[in-house]
Write a protein that holds these residues in place. Structure first.
Motif, PDB file in Angstrom:
ATOM      1  N   PRO A 174       8.439  -2.984  -5.549  1.00 32.62           N
ATOM      2  CA  PRO A 174       7.023  -1.629  -6.254  1.00 32.62           C
ATOM      3  C   PRO A 174       6.763   0.213  -6.230  1.00 32.62           C
ATOM      4  O   PRO A 174       7.372   0.945  -4.917  1.00 32.62           O
ATOM      5  CB  PRO A 174       5.591  -2.680  -5.811  1.00 32.62           C
ATOM      6  N   TYR A 175       6.543   0.276  -6.343  1.00 30.22           N
ATOM      7  CA  TYR A 175       6.147   2.204  -6.414  1.00 30.22           C
ATOM      8  C   TYR A 175       5.103   2.050  -5.143  1.00 30.22           C
ATOM      9  O   TYR A 175       4.484   1.577  -4.349  1.00 30.22           O
ATOM     10  CB  TYR A 175       4.776   2.590  -7.387  1.00 30.22           C
ATOM     11  N   ALA A 176       5.358   3.148  -4.932  1.00 27.55           N
ATOM     12  CA  ALA A 176       4.934   3.860  -3.156  1.00 27.55           C
ATOM     13  C   ALA A 176       5.856   3.111  -2.135  1.00 27.55           C
ATOM     14  O   ALA A 176       5.002   3.168  -0.812  1.00 27.55           O
ATOM     15  CB  ALA A 176       3.923   3.549  -3.025  1.00 27.55           C
ATOM     16  N   VAL A 177       6.201   2.001  -1.808  1.00 24.78           N
ATOM     17  CA  VAL A 177       6.774   1.196  -0.923  1.00 24.78           C
ATOM     18  C   VAL A 177       8.254   1.311  -0.752  1.00 24.78           C
ATOM     19  O   VAL A 177       9.373   1.369  -1.166  1.00 24.78           O
ATOM     20  CB  VAL A 177       6.394  -0.611  -1.348  1.00 24.78           C
TER      21      VAL A 177
ATOM     22  N   VAL B 166       3.969   4.268   1.266  1.00 27.00           N
ATOM     23  CA  VAL B 166       2.975   3.768   2.215  1.00 27.00           C
ATOM     24  C   VAL B 166       3.230   4.653   3.489  1.00 27.00           C
ATOM     25  O   VAL B 166       4.533   4.047   3.708  1.00 27.00           O
ATOM     26  CB  VAL B 166       2.893   2.726   1.538  1.00 27.00           C
ATOM     27  N   PRO B 167       2.674   4.883   4.364  1.00 28.95           N
ATOM     28  CA  PRO B 167       3.231   5.518   5.583  1.00 28.95           C
ATOM     29  C   PRO B 167       2.989   3.984   6.480  1.00 28.95           C
ATOM     30  O   PRO B 167       3.085   3.123   5.912  1.00 28.95           O
ATOM     31  CB  PRO B 167       1.866   6.049   6.043  1.00 28.95           C
ATOM     32  N   ARG B 168       4.386   4.690   7.068  1.00 36.38           N
ATOM     33  CA  ARG B 168       4.534   3.429   8.586  1.00 36.38           C
ATOM     34  C   ARG B 168       3.194   3.269   8.981  1.00 36.38           C
ATOM     35  O   ARG B 168       2.279   4.123   9.456  1.00 36.38           O
ATOM     36  CB  ARG B 168       5.539   3.904   9.701  1.00 36.38           C
TER      37      ARG B 168
ATOM     38  N   PHE C 144      -2.627  -2.817  -0.939  1.00 34.69           N
ATOM     39  CA  PHE C 144      -2.514  -2.383  -1.861  1.00 34.69           C
ATOM     40  C   PHE C 144      -1.131  -2.086  -3.168  1.00 34.69           C
ATOM     41  O   PHE C 144      -0.950  -2.815  -4.017  1.00 34.69           O
ATOM     42  CB  PHE C 144      -3.408  -1.213  -2.451  1.00 34.69           C
ATOM     43  N   ARG C 145      -0.572  -1.086  -2.373  1.00 33.97           N
ATOM     44  CA  ARG C 145       0.840  -1.158  -2.859  1.00 33.97           C
ATOM     45  C   ARG C 145       2.106  -2.760  -3.134  1.00 33.97           C
ATOM     46  O   ARG C 145       2.451  -2.515  -4.278  1.00 33.97           O
ATOM     47  CB  ARG C 145       1.411  -0.399  -2.152  1.00 33.97           C
ATOM     48  N   ILE C 146       1.529  -3.422  -2.170  1.00 33.12           N
ATOM     49  CA  ILE C 146       2.568  -4.333  -2.713  1.00 33.12           C
ATOM     50  C   ILE C 146       2.260  -5.277  -3.449  1.00 33.12           C
ATOM     51  O   ILE C 146       3.179  -5.986  -4.526  1.00 33.12           O
ATOM     52  CB  ILE C 146       2.985  -5.295  -0.759  1.00 33.12           C
ATOM     53  N   TYR C 147       1.005  -5.266  -3.592  1.00 32.13           N
ATOM     54  CA  TYR C 147       0.782  -6.608  -4.780  1.00 32.13           C
ATOM     55  C   TYR C 147      -0.145  -5.950  -6.147  1.00 32.13           C
ATOM     56  O   TYR C 147      -0.021  -6.645  -7.242  1.00 32.13           O
ATOM     57  CB  TYR C 147      -0.590  -7.119  -4.383  1.00 32.13           C
TER      58      TYR C 147
END
Length: 592
Positions: free
Chosen positions: A370-373, A435-437, A448-451
């Motif tokens: 997804p976006y930002a991952v 998403v930062p490490r 939030f991003r992975i879902y």
């Protein structure tokens, strides 16, 4: 006279019958007495009948000599332990070790730093430690009802039995190889009669049948032990799971990624997947018959919004049938049977992709993010595909268009919701582009991003897949259908050279040399040796440095650096196909 003779004969017959009858009764009486004595004292006869009917002792008597433990490994992260008469108290929810006259404790150093054994294949997780409570054997009399499990038991915790990645990576693979290690015999490399004792306390779960396939004995769960007695003991128990087959760490101490010093190879994975397919009744398949694509479909979250368009695009681009799988439409065995014959799997980042281990060699794995991952930060399935010898081609596609994502800020926190955060934290997450490490497991930005749900950009996605397919074909052709990494895990090493001899020689011009000769390793004819060389080390005694040589033959006169009236140590080893290096033969002392 005749009447008297008949009467006399009748009396004699009566006496004989009475005597015989008494003898029979006496024999029966003595036999019953011996049987009662045997059952009372526990004395066993050596005959076949006695072997078939051993005396029955009260369950507690099996533990009366105490518990014993033998461990191997340096600490809890690499240690496994074998126990005799390890017990569990349901009342106290603790394991119990009884110290008696026959007790043995071996290898339990650093028992409390921080624990004796890890109960899972996840190293040093502080919720997965194994300890036991010590009791003197005299305390056994306080337990009135004791249940004994005879035979071999493997005691462990499942780490997360509701997630396929955790089920296969953390549990099933380690259980399989642990059982192979502790139950292998001359008859069978794997004993299905070992009992699995599952102690983390979770419900059996939807994947419980996958655990059951590893044993013909019924699974034993911690929550059942309280119904069996005040004390439940295991006559022969192993605690802990092998960590040799895991390849990933989940970020408990450092951000997630491949574990250090990965030891598992394709051979290990294929042995396990073949075992699973045999147990599930899934037939073998050939690589050449793999002519369709599998698309993993999620129905509840992390959706591919335009899944139908994606399916049509894949089928049209590669002229292949696309089979859609989901947990709602197919059981895990059904999914495995289909994946085993697929040429490609495609899916959003998630535990389904663990089943890529069942793909045939030469297949392609395409993972969507997804976006930002960032795909570089989450690589369990890439690591799996790239294990030595797997011969899978991996590719990742990432959504880089914010307008193609659908977020769910009002979800529960564990499904990616952020409504529970303060406005500033919510705003920072919404504005973030990557998403930062982070560490496991409750990072709100990661959740939030992975879902998110994703509208896949078809052109960029197909570009990624085309390159992966091209790379897969190049790998097949460039390696003759095999992978160079196959050599890494299928190496058969040459033994040391044999029949070594050396003698001092002198040339016509007065130069001194060593004539060395040897024979090839005796196992060399069994190796696929297209090229054979020998490495020779010559070291003057008392010196640290040595002279190395690489030779294509088994006899040579060495004169460079050799002086008269000196002693030398000489080592020789065999090198096959330039990469497979065998051991040195024992050092030989030579004098000039």
């Amino acid at each position: 006279m005749v009447a008297m003779w008949i009467m006399d004969m009748m009396l004699k017959v009566t006496w004989v019958m009475t005597t015989v009858g008494f003898a029979v009764l006496l024999s029966d009486y003595l036999r019953l007495q011996r049987q009662q004595c045997t059952e009372t004292t526990g004395v066993q006869n050596t005959g076949k009948q006695a072997a078939e009917r051993p005396p029955k002792l009260p369950d507690g008597d099996y533990v009366q000599h105490g518990s014993s433990v033998w461990c191997w490994g340096h600490n809890n992260t690499d240690r496994m332990c074998k126990f005799s008469n390890l017990c569990f108290s349901p009342q106290h929810q603790q394991f119990v070790f009884f110290h008696g006259e026959q007790t043995v404790t071996h290898g339990i150093h650093n028992r409390f730093h921080p624990a004796l054994v890890d109960m899972t294949s996840i190293p040093d997780h502080n919720t997965q430690y194994f300890q036991y409570v010590d009791l003197p054997i005299s305390a056994l009399q306080d337990f009135k009802k004791v249940k004994i499990y005879q035979g071999t038991s493997l005691i462990f915790n499942r780490f997360n039995p509701d997630n396929l990645m955790h089920v296969f990576h953390d549990d099933l693979l380690p259980i399989y190889f642990t059982l192979r290690q502790i139950t292998a015999s001359d008859v069978d490399p794997f004993n299905l009669n070992s009992r699995l004792v599952i102690m983390e306390g979770w419900r059996p779960g939807e994947f419980v049948d996958l655990y059951q396939m590893l044993s013909t004995e019924d699974l034993v769960f911690k929550q059942e032990l309280g119904n069996l007695g005040e004390l439940v003991c295991f006559s022969n128990a192993y605690v802990g799971l092998s960590k040799a087959t895991t390849w990933y760490q989940y970020g408990f101490k450092v951000p997630q990624g491949p574990k250090d010093n990965i030891a598992v190879t394709a051979r290990d994975i294929r042995q396990f997947t073949d075992f699973v397919c045999t147990r599930l009744g899934i037939e073998e398949t050939g690589v050449s018959e793999s002519k369709y694509i599998v698309l993993f479909s999620r129905r509840l979250n992390r959706l591919i919004v335009n899944e139908v368009d994606l399916t049509i695009a894949l089928a049209s681009e590669f002229n292949m049938r696309v089979v859609t799988l989901s947990m709602e439409s197919h059981t895990v065995p059904q999914q495995i049977a289909i994946i085993r014959k697929a040429s490609m799997v495609v899916g959003m980042h998630g535990s389904f992709l663990t089943l890529a281990m069942f793909l045939p060699p030469g297949a392609v794995v395409v993972e969507l993010f997804p976006y930002a991952v960032n795909p570089e930060h989450y690589v369990p399935y890439r690591t799996l595909a790239n294990l030595p010898g797997m011969r899978l081609t991996y590719a990742a596609w990432r959504n880089i268009e914010p307008q193609n994502t659908i977020t769910h800020p009002d979800n529960p926190w564990d499904l990616g919701g952020i409504a529970h955060l303060n406005p500033a934290e919510q705003d920072a997450i919404l504005r973030s582009t990557e998403v930062p490490r982070h560490l496991c497991c409750r990072n709100p930005e990661w959740l939030f991003r992975i879902y998110q749900d994703t509208v896949v950009d078809i052109p960029s996605f197909l570009k990624t897949v085309r390159k992966a397919v091209t790379d897969a074909e190049a790998n097949k052709q460039g390696n003759g259908g095999t992978s160079s990494s196959d050599d890494d895990y299928k190496k058969i090493y040459p033994g040391p050279p044999v029949d070594f001899s050396c003698q001092s020689v002198q040339s016509s011009d007065g130069l001194v040399g060593l004539q060395l000769s040897w024979q090839p390793p005796w196992n060399l004819p069994y190796l696929d040796a297209k090229d054979t060389k020998y490495e020779v080390w010559i070291q003057e005694q008392g010196e640290v440095s040595y002279m190395p040589w690489i030779l294509p033959f088994t006899s040579h006169v060495f004169s460079e650096g050799i002086e008269a009236e000196h002693d030398y140590n000489v080592w020789v080893r065999c090198i096959v196909n330039d990469t497979v290096v065998g051991p040195f033969a024992d050092a030989v002392q030579c004098s000039t």
